[in-house]
Motif scaffolding. Structure first.
Motif, short mmCIF file in Angstrom:
data_model
loop_
_atom_site.label_atom_id
_atom_site.label_comp_id
_atom_site.label_asym_id
_atom_site.label_seq_id
_atom_site.Cartn_x
_atom_site.Cartn_y
_atom_site.Cartn_z
N MET A 196 -22.28 -9.39 36.40
CA MET A 196 -23.21 -8.32 36.05
C MET A 196 -22.46 -7.04 35.71
N LYS A 197 -21.40 -6.74 36.45
CA LYS A 197 -20.64 -5.53 36.19
C LYS A 197 -20.02 -5.58 34.80
N THR A 198 -19.46 -6.74 34.42
CA THR A 198 -18.87 -6.88 33.08
C THR A 198 -19.92 -6.72 32.00
N LEU A 199 -21.12 -7.30 32.21
CA LEU A 199 -22.20 -7.19 31.24
C LEU A 199 -22.65 -5.74 31.10
N LYS A 200 -22.73 -5.01 32.22
CA LYS A 200 -23.14 -3.62 32.17
C LYS A 200 -22.14 -2.78 31.38
N LEU A 201 -20.85 -3.02 31.60
CA LEU A 201 -19.83 -2.29 30.85
C LEU A 201 -19.91 -2.59 29.36
N LEU A 202 -20.19 -3.85 29.00
CA LEU A 202 -20.31 -4.22 27.60
C LEU A 202 -21.50 -3.51 26.95
N VAL A 203 -22.63 -3.46 27.66
CA VAL A 203 -23.82 -2.78 27.14
C VAL A 203 -23.53 -1.30 26.93
N ILE A 204 -22.84 -0.65 27.88
CA ILE A 204 -22.49 0.77 27.76
C ILE A 204 -21.58 0.99 26.56
N ALA A 205 -20.59 0.10 26.40
CA ALA A 205 -19.65 0.24 25.27
C ALA A 205 -20.37 0.13 23.94
N LEU A 206 -21.29 -0.84 23.82
CA LEU A 206 -22.03 -1.01 22.57
C LEU A 206 -22.93 0.19 22.31
N ALA A 207 -23.49 0.77 23.36
CA ALA A 207 -24.33 1.95 23.18
C ALA A 207 -23.52 3.13 22.68
N ILE A 208 -22.30 3.27 23.19
CA ILE A 208 -21.43 4.35 22.74
C ILE A 208 -21.06 4.17 21.28
N LEU A 209 -20.77 2.93 20.87
CA LEU A 209 -20.30 2.67 19.52
C LEU A 209 -21.42 2.70 18.49
N ALA A 210 -22.63 2.42 18.88
CA ALA A 210 -23.73 2.29 17.91
C ALA A 210 -24.32 3.66 17.58
N THR A 211 -23.62 4.44 16.80
CA THR A 211 -24.13 5.74 16.35
C THR A 211 -25.04 5.55 15.16
N ASN A 212 -25.80 6.60 14.83
CA ASN A 212 -26.81 6.48 13.77
C ASN A 212 -26.26 6.78 12.39
N ASN A 213 -25.34 7.73 12.26
CA ASN A 213 -24.87 8.18 10.96
C ASN A 213 -23.63 7.40 10.55
N LEU A 214 -23.83 6.19 10.10
CA LEU A 214 -22.72 5.29 9.83
C LEU A 214 -22.15 5.52 8.44
N ALA A 215 -20.99 6.13 8.36
CA ALA A 215 -20.30 6.34 7.09
C ALA A 215 -18.95 6.96 7.38
N ALA A 216 -17.96 6.60 6.56
CA ALA A 216 -16.67 7.25 6.66
C ALA A 216 -16.72 8.53 5.84
N GLN A 217 -15.85 9.48 6.15
CA GLN A 217 -15.87 10.71 5.38
C GLN A 217 -14.47 11.20 5.09
N THR A 218 -14.37 12.02 4.04
CA THR A 218 -13.13 12.65 3.61
C THR A 218 -13.43 14.12 3.35
N PRO A 219 -12.40 14.96 3.09
CA PRO A 219 -12.66 16.37 2.80
C PRO A 219 -13.45 16.61 1.52
N THR A 220 -13.57 15.60 0.63
CA THR A 220 -14.21 15.82 -0.67
C THR A 220 -15.61 15.22 -0.78
N ASP A 221 -16.11 14.54 0.26
CA ASP A 221 -17.43 13.94 0.13
C ASP A 221 -18.49 14.80 0.80
N ALA A 222 -19.73 14.29 0.83
CA ALA A 222 -20.86 15.05 1.38
C ALA A 222 -21.36 14.46 2.69
N ILE A 223 -20.50 13.75 3.40
CA ILE A 223 -20.89 13.09 4.65
C ILE A 223 -20.46 13.95 5.83
N LEU A 224 -21.31 14.02 6.84
CA LEU A 224 -20.99 14.71 8.08
C LEU A 224 -21.29 13.80 9.26
N MET A 225 -20.37 13.77 10.23
CA MET A 225 -20.64 13.11 11.50
C MET A 225 -21.64 13.95 12.29
#
Length: 306
Positions: free
Chosen positions: A1-30
């Motif tokens: 259970m402890k391992t499963l809980k850590l996995l769920v927390i990790a996936l929650a941290i990684l699953a952000t809403n604004n999915l896109a890479a950005q550079t200094p010249t594009d119009a994307i913001l984190m």
């Protein structure tokens, strides 16, 4: 259970809403408290270069090969402000055999810092207009030799830039973007105490010309915003400087100009929505005191919140 809980927390941290890479010249913001890290590899080569405006070959160089591995991180410090940090590692060498047997160069190039902010946004019935501003600074991260053309890995001078970016995106996912920037560059130090640049200079310090940079992009998102495809143009126009003299090597004082066209694509992996893969291509179609480069690259991005 402890391992499963850590996995769920990790996936929650990684699953952000604004999915896109950005550079200094594009119009994307984190978004706030989001980070996007990009790792890229690029290979480029040329066997012709512009000596002034004359396209020619140099058998002492033969084909110049350049490899670059780069890391960049974009950090959301506010919903409308991002901080970008990056540093590349560059390696150059000539194909074998080459007449002069010139040694290549390698090392970490310039570390860069950029602050990008959204300054205007307006939504219309069929799309949205976004305007952003970017301020950047870069400086050599190692004591590499800048006056070793064409093998040097950089200009060897600090640079400050201001950039304005405008993008219109239709509801269909199609967008067009333009950006222009002015690059203020400083001095670099050569390992000699005399050089010629439209006149004689008895000093080791060389002025690197300031320049204008222009970017034009047309792109579209497909597959429910999982696939992005872009066609791009990049132009660099130095505002001063000298031309490479006949049968002489280039130097940091040269007036470098080029027009570059390219293609870029990014695909977010459905099983791993916080990771994407990149592929890009570019080719210099016109230039002055620059190599006729063709470049290919691949990379990956990882995005997470904190």
């Amino acid at each position: 259970m402890k391992t499963l809980k850590l996995l769920v927390i990790a996936l929650a941290i990684l699953a952000t809403n604004n999915l896109a890479a950005q550079t200094p010249t594009d119009a994307i913001l984190m978004g706030p408290k989001e980070i996007c890290m990009a790792f890229t590899y690029q290979y480029g080569a040329w066997d012709q270069y512009w000596e002034g405006t004359r396209l020619r070959k140099n058998e002492n160089v033969a084909t110049l090969n350049q490899q670059m591995g780069a890391f960049m991180a974009a950090i959301g410090v506010h919903k409308k402000v991002n901080l970008l940090v990056g540093v590349p590692y560059v390696k150059t060498h000539s194909s074998e055999p080459n007449g002069g047997k010139m040694a290549g160069a390698k090392g970490f190039q310039d570390i860069s810092f950029n602050v990008k902010a959204q300054v205007y946004e307006r939504t219309f019935e069929k799309g949205a207009l976004t305007v952003l501003a970017n301020a950047g600074y870069s400086t050599p991260s190692t004591n590499y030799l800048s006056d070793y053309r064409p093998y040097s890995i950089g200009f060897g001078a600090s640079e400050f830039n201001l950039r304005l970016i405008g993008q219109y995106k239709w509801n269909s996912g199609l967008y067009v973007r333009g950006a222009t920037a002015h690059l203020w560059r400083g001095q670099t130090e050569a390992e000699r105490d005399y050089y010629y640049a439209n006149g004689s200079y008895y000093t080791a310090l060389m002025d690197v010309p300031n320049a204008w940079e222009f970017n034009l992009v047309a792109g579209k998102w497909f597959l429910d915003n999982k696939l992005k495809v872009e066609a791009s143009y990049v132009g660099i126009k130095s505002v001063s400087g000298d031309d490479i003299r006949i049968y002489n090597a280039g130097q940091p004082t040269n007036k470098v100009q080029f027009d570059q066209i390219g293609m870029n694509t990014q695909f977010f992996l459905p099983p791993i929505p916080w990771m994407s893969v990149l592929a890009f291509f570019s080719h210099n179609v016109n230039g002055r005191n620059a190599g006729k480069f063709t470049r290919f690259g691949i990379g990956t991005t990882i995005q997470f919140g904190f």
